[in-house]
Design an enzyme around this catalytic site. Structure first.
Site, mmCIF file in Angstrom:
data_model
loop_
_atom_site.group_PDB
_atom_site.id
_atom_site.type_symbol
_atom_site.label_atom_id
_atom_site.label_comp_id
_atom_site.label_asym_id
_atom_site.label_seq_id
_atom_site.Cartn_x
_atom_site.Cartn_y
_atom_site.Cartn_z
ATOM 1 N N LYS A 36 0.893 -1.284 0.235
ATOM 2 C CA LYS A 36 0.134 -0.484 0.330
ATOM 3 C C LYS A 36 1.003 1.537 0.197
ATOM 4 C CE LYS A 36 -3.770 -0.433 2.564
ATOM 5 N NZ LYS A 36 -4.725 -0.248 3.924
ATOM 6 N N ARG A 107 -2.897 3.692 8.649
ATOM 7 C CA ARG A 107 -2.768 2.452 7.377
ATOM 8 C C ARG A 107 -2.373 1.385 7.736
ATOM 9 N NH1 ARG A 107 -5.123 4.447 2.121
ATOM 10 N NH2 ARG A 107 -6.279 3.487 2.026
ATOM 11 N N GLY A 116 -7.685 -6.776 4.826
ATOM 12 C CA GLY A 116 -8.142 -6.943 6.078
ATOM 13 C C GLY A 116 -8.313 -7.842 7.166
ATOM 14 N N MET A 118 -5.131 -7.178 8.734
ATOM 15 C CA MET A 118 -4.637 -5.786 9.575
ATOM 16 C C MET A 118 -5.473 -4.950 10.241
ATOM 17 S SD MET A 118 -0.350 -6.209 9.291
ATOM 18 C CE MET A 118 -0.883 -5.850 7.386
ATOM 19 N N ARG A 353 -3.518 -1.885 -6.344
ATOM 20 C CA ARG A 353 -3.163 -2.955 -6.020
ATOM 21 C C ARG A 353 -3.413 -3.512 -7.374
ATOM 22 N NH1 ARG A 353 -6.217 -4.985 -0.988
ATOM 23 N NH2 ARG A 353 -8.704 -5.354 -1.906
ATOM 24 N N HIS A 469 -16.086 -7.714 1.226
ATOM 25 C CA HIS A 469 -14.972 -8.616 1.991
ATOM 26 C C HIS A 469 -15.333 -10.052 1.318
ATOM 27 C CE1 HIS A 469 -13.318 -11.749 5.456
ATOM 28 N NE2 HIS A 469 -12.491 -10.553 5.475
ATOM 29 N N SER A 820 10.967 -43.568 -19.577
ATOM 30 C CA SER A 820 10.443 -42.904 -18.711
ATOM 31 C C SER A 820 10.646 -43.136 -17.369
ATOM 32 C CB SER A 820 8.925 -43.361 -19.337
ATOM 33 O OG SER A 820 7.572 -42.514 -18.347
ATOM 34 N N CYS A 888 6.176 -39.943 -16.142
ATOM 35 C CA CYS A 888 4.609 -40.126 -16.147
ATOM 36 C C CYS A 888 4.288 -40.851 -15.131
ATOM 37 C CB CYS A 888 4.251 -42.008 -17.100
ATOM 38 S SG CYS A 888 5.594 -43.023 -15.907
ATOM 39 N N TYR A 908 9.332 -35.012 -22.557
ATOM 40 C CA TYR A 908 7.687 -34.741 -22.452
ATOM 41 C C TYR A 908 7.836 -34.793 -20.816
ATOM 42 C CZ TYR A 908 7.339 -39.830 -22.114
ATOM 43 O OH TYR A 908 7.605 -41.370 -21.805
#
Ligand code: ADP
Ligand code: MG
Ligand code: MG
Length: 933
Positions: A36, A107, A116, A118, A353, A469, A820, A888, A908
């Site tokens: 903030k 703040r 929310g 703090m 934000r 909220h 594999s 896999c 892969y």
């Protein structure tokens, strides 16, 4: 007292600087200034209209908390005074001055957004004298007392620990007396009465009068905000969301000159997103309230209006707001979630934000922002966490359902969910823990309800808007939410909710649809989601930017089709035993297992051959021309038989049935002697001789099975007679499977369909095992090629899931074209942990104590299993540089593990079909992040 020396004084920086005015703080340094604070600095410096103020850094917070939370770091209040003087100068108001009072907000704000969690205190600087000044100055008594009572309550709660209920009780009494429903109905004298009552509440609770010296107020408030960092809510939140000290350590305090959205009808306050966070659409999205203070919107006390209405109510300000929206996005190159207040026709921005969005919103904004050239394709991919895509696999309500909704609210977070109603968070947690699906139904939610969110399938509130909220938190968690369904009256005490005449009790099932805002009674069926065009685009970009290919694990033609839909580029694991479990095949498999001679076994296998051939053909055709990796039989064969206990019980029942049947026969014989048999008619099945015969046969078969189960019993089946060991001991089983695969291949390739089977041998530990199986393959291949006059195209390879296979990989590579990694078994073998035992007994504790960072069955253990894999890759490619290597195990769908596979240079990863989109994005991330470093 000694002054803090700031670099600006041109004195040596011998002390830490704790305080930064908005004009000076580094907008990039969120760790120091909190999110903030950093953004308030940045916005001020790019010329947006932010009320003046300053940030006290997170370092000050840590120093204060280190100091047992009693004294602020030495000299801080001196600097605070200096900065307050600067704020006084730019606002033209004076802090604590009765004629022209300056008010501020204090703040909280840490590096990671914790909505929310703090505390923030508004209107600080009010006392009996300054209040009178404020009233005189604004010529608005109602406004003055409104600000005052808000301040007393917030300060009382946050800084002095007075519970909210005490204030709420007094508030309701006055409201009732005044006969009004909503807060704005209260007049000045009501509010005056409320503030007097509130002052008494504080005095009664704390034993001391409410502090009147404004600098005392400020110091207490700063300490309270710092303390809120260690408050239970905040600590719980950080634990739940794995916020580490590296990410956020301490909260900053922002002291900001107050601006008022509640100064009359030319004032307002609101919250907005630069784009719709639910759908991602590029439309202005937000809500506001005229004549209200910021917290009213967030707390959902009054239901706000959509921001587009401001266009009609205050057209000029709407234009300014649009302008603010554009500036924010162009500057941050990211969707912004911001707070604004209009005071007497002047627009202020109070916070911004990065917008938290659900997956739909993230995907759409990524694709659109890249197309608008606001960000690059790479940035578009990197801004989405791969796991987030899983949300898109959320179910929606079946559009064919005919139910009429009970109520409607705002569609606040998409997705549909059903569950039992519960009316408070503790109950939700209790029932949710017990495995019950619940929907948390509240009037409005507060930060302290957070544990109820975790336990619920979805959230329903009767008050508040899309930025309340409940809505914000649910969206962050990807849980469905319907907010502000005003038709619902929640009664927590009676544990029920009323919708018109209808009463819902705790435990009654409801369904909410966060996409439409509808609420239904009962459980409504849901359907699987479909891919949006944006997601397709995004994933096509991901494929362009990754090295790893993403395959799926699929055992049937249906799952193969599904996997294709998810964008699988092949099948990395087709488990043939899954085909054996089909109800019409199992009897043949059992026949094969019970066979005592090779001839008998061959008879059963001959029946299985055409069935498997058809399965393979269907899957190969579905995937053509993509590779399909088919694993030969892996589990120990007793897994296809019932357990010993089941068989013993069944036999007991059969014997009982037999004696009952004998009993019934006796009865018939006796009645025949009495010459009364006509009355009875013919004895029905199985109570006759034919029945006895069948029962005997069944008993014989089950006894045979039981004998076989005894024979096949293994102390440790996972390390027992399975995988290639079965292929060596019962060659006819592997031969049948190889024949089925190659015949299916021949049928397709004969007519020039490009199918790509890859035969994979499980549990291999030595080269000689492979040579043996390879002999079967060669023999069948030669025969089929001669018969069909074609050359078969396929690959032969091995799983690497035994420690010895990793160590001896250079030898194994001589016989195969691909490896594999079966990392489930390899993890068990590397740790010497059996998975079930570990996960049920000690693994959770290991993770909690930090002995292991993760459950290694979920996140690939790079330091142990990973080193073995690296060894296998190096050895394997030393023998065959073009050896194809994949994974896999379940880890193939886990983003961190995928990143590791990328660095290993695998070709892969293969994972379950619905994980494929996540894996595609993770594969791109792995490559992009590596190239950036
Ligand atoms: P949170 O982090 O919980 O959003 P904030 O610090 O942003 O807490 O403040 C809570 C509410 O008070 C927000 O609506 C915010 O816009 C409002 N607010 C904070 N500071 C001021 C101020 N100086 N003037 C007017 N409103 C403010
Ligand atoms: Mg805020
Ligand atoms: Mg295995």
């Amino acid at each position: 007292m000694k002054e803090i020396i700031t670099p600006k004084n041109n004195l040596p920086v011998s002390e830490i600087r704790y305080i930064f005015p908005f004009m000076e703080g580094d907008g990039k340094n969120k760790h120091l200034l909190g999110g903030k604070g950093a953004n308030l600095c940045e916005m001020t410096q790019i010329g947006l209209n932010v009320p003046p103020g300053f940030v006290i850094s997170t370092e000050a917070c840590l120093a204060y908390l280190d100091n047992k939370g009693t004294e602020l770091p030495f000299g801080i209040m001196e600097t605070v005074k200096k900065e307050m003087n600067a704020v006084e100068k730019s606002t033209g108001k004076l802090f604590g001055n009765p004629d022209n009072p300056l008010l501020v907000s204090v703040r909280s704000g840490s590096a990671m957004s914790m909505p929310g969690m703090m505390d923030t205190i508004l209107n600080l600087g009010l006392n009996e004298e300054t209040l009178q000044g404020l009233i005189k100055q604004t010529n608005n008594e109602r406004f003055g007392y409104d600000a005052y009572r808000r301040f007393i309550q917030l300060f009382g709660k946050v800084a002095l620990g007075v519970p909210d209920e005490k204030f709420d009780k007094e508030f309701e009494i006055v409201k009732h007396k005044a006969g009004v429903k909503v807060d704005i109905g209260l007049n000045a004298s009501d509010l005056k009465e409320i503030s007097e009552k509130f002052l008494e509440v504080v005095k009664e609770h704390t034993g001391k009068p409410f502090p009147t010296n404004v600098y005392d107020q400020l110091e207490i408030a700063i300490k309270a905000v710092f303390n809120s960092w260690m408050g239970k809510r905040a600590v719980d939140y950080r634990r739940e969301f794995n916020i580490t000290p590296q990410q956020a350590n301490g909260t900053a305090v922002n002291v900001v000159a107050m601006v008022f959205g509640n100064m009359g009808n030319d004032s307002a306050t609101g919250v907005a997103f630069t784009r719709d966070p639910g759908t991602g659409e590029n439309v202005f999205f937000g809500e506001y309230l005229v004549n209200a203070q910021g917290e009213d919107v967030v707390a959902g006390i009054r239901t706000p209006k959509p921001v587009l209405e401001l266009q009609i109510e205050m057209p000029d300000l709407y234009k300014q707001l649009e302008d603010l929206r554009n500036k924010l996005e162009t500057h941050y190159k990211e969707v912004q979630d911001f707070e604004f207040t209009i005071e007497k026709g002047i627009l202020y921005c109070l916070q911004t934000r990065n917008g938290k969005m659900n997956a739909t919103g993230m995907v759409r904004t990524s694709v659109e922002m890249a197309k608008e050239l606001l960000i690059s394709k790479k940035e578009a991919l990197l801004r989405i966490k791969p796991d987030l895509l899983e949300q898109l696999l959320h179910p929606r309500l079946d559009s064919l359902h005919k139910s009429t909704p009970l109520a409607q609210g705002l569609p606040a977070s998409p997705g549909a969910a059903s569950g039992a109603c519960v009316f408070d968070a503790d109950r939700a947690e209790f029932l949710g823990r017990g495995g019950e699906k619940v929907i948390l139904v509240r009037e409005e939610t507060k930060p302290e309800d957070i544990h109820g969110f975790f336990a619920s399938q979805g959230i329903l509130t009767s008050r508040g808007g899309k930025t309340s909220h409940a809505a914000v938190v649910a969206r962050g968690m990807g849980k469905p939410c319907v907010a502000g369904a005003e038709g619902i009256q929640v009664d927590i005490k009676l544990r029920q909710a009323k919708i018109g005449e209808k009463v819902l009790h705790e435990g009654d099932y409801i369904t909410i649809d966060g996409g439409t805002g509808f609420v239904y009674q009962g459980v409504i069926p849901t359907v699987d989601p479909t891919f949006s065009d944006e997601l397709k685009t995004l994933l096509s970009w991901a494929d362009e930017m990754s090295q790893l290919k993403v395959f799926a694990n699929a055992d049937t033609p249906e799952t193969a089709k599904k996997a294709l839909g998810y964008g699988a580029m092949g099948i990395g694991l087709c488990r043939t035993e899954r085909m054996f479990n089909d109800s019409n095949r199992l009897p043949i498999v059992i026949e094969m297992i019970l066979a005592n001679t090779e001839v008998e076994r061959q008879k059963a296998l001959n029946k299985l051959l055409p069935i498997q051939r058809q399965d393979f053909k269907d899957i190969l055709l579905t995937m053509a021309p993509r590779p399909v990796t088919i694993r030969l039989l892996d589990p120990p064969i007793h897994e296809f038989l019932p357990t010993k206990e089941e068989l013993i019980e069944e036999l007991e029942h059969l014997h009982q049935l037999k004696s009952t049947t004998n009993g019934v026969n006796n009865l018939y014989n006796s009645l025949r002697l009495l010459q009364a048999e006509d009355a009875l008619g013919v004895s029905p099945m199985p109570f006759n001789n034919k029945g006895l015969e069948l029962i005997d046969k069944a008993i014989e078969k089950k006894e045979l099975m039981l004998k076989k189960v005894h024979e096949l019993y293994e102390v440790n089946p996972m390390l027992g007679h399975r995988g290639v060991r079965l292929g060596i001991t019962y060659p006819e089983i592997y031969k049948m499977q190889i024949q089925a695969i190659l015949e299916a291949t021949a049928e397709c390739q004969k007519v020039h369909i490009d199918v790509r089977p890859e035969i994979m041998v499980p549990q291999v530990c030595s080269r000689l095992e492979l040579i043996k199986v390879k002999e079967f393959v060669d023999e069948i291949q030669q025969r089929l090629e001669a018969e069909n006059g074609i050359k078969l195209v396929f690959k032969f390879g091995t799983m690497i899931e035994v420690v010895r296979a990793c160590v001896d990989a250079d030898e194994l590579a001589k016989e195969v074209e691909f490896f594999s990694f079966g990392t489930n078994d390899l993890t068990q073998a590397t740790f010497s942990f059996s998975r079930e035992d570990a996960e049920n007994k000690f693994l959770p504790l290991y993770v909690e104590k930090g002995i292991l960072e993760h459950n290694p069955f979920e996140v690939l253990d790079v330091n142990g299993v990973g080193k073995l894999m690296r060894m296998a890759v190096d050895f394997g490619r030393k023998t065959k540089p073009d050896l194809k290597i994949g994974i896999c195990g379940e880890h193939g769908g886990q983003p961190d593990s995928i990143a590791f596979c990328h660095t290993l240079g695998l070709n892969y990863v293969s994972c379950s079909a619905p994980r494929v989109p996540v894996a595609r994005l993770a594969a791109a991330h792995a490559n992009l992040i590596e190239r950036k470093q």
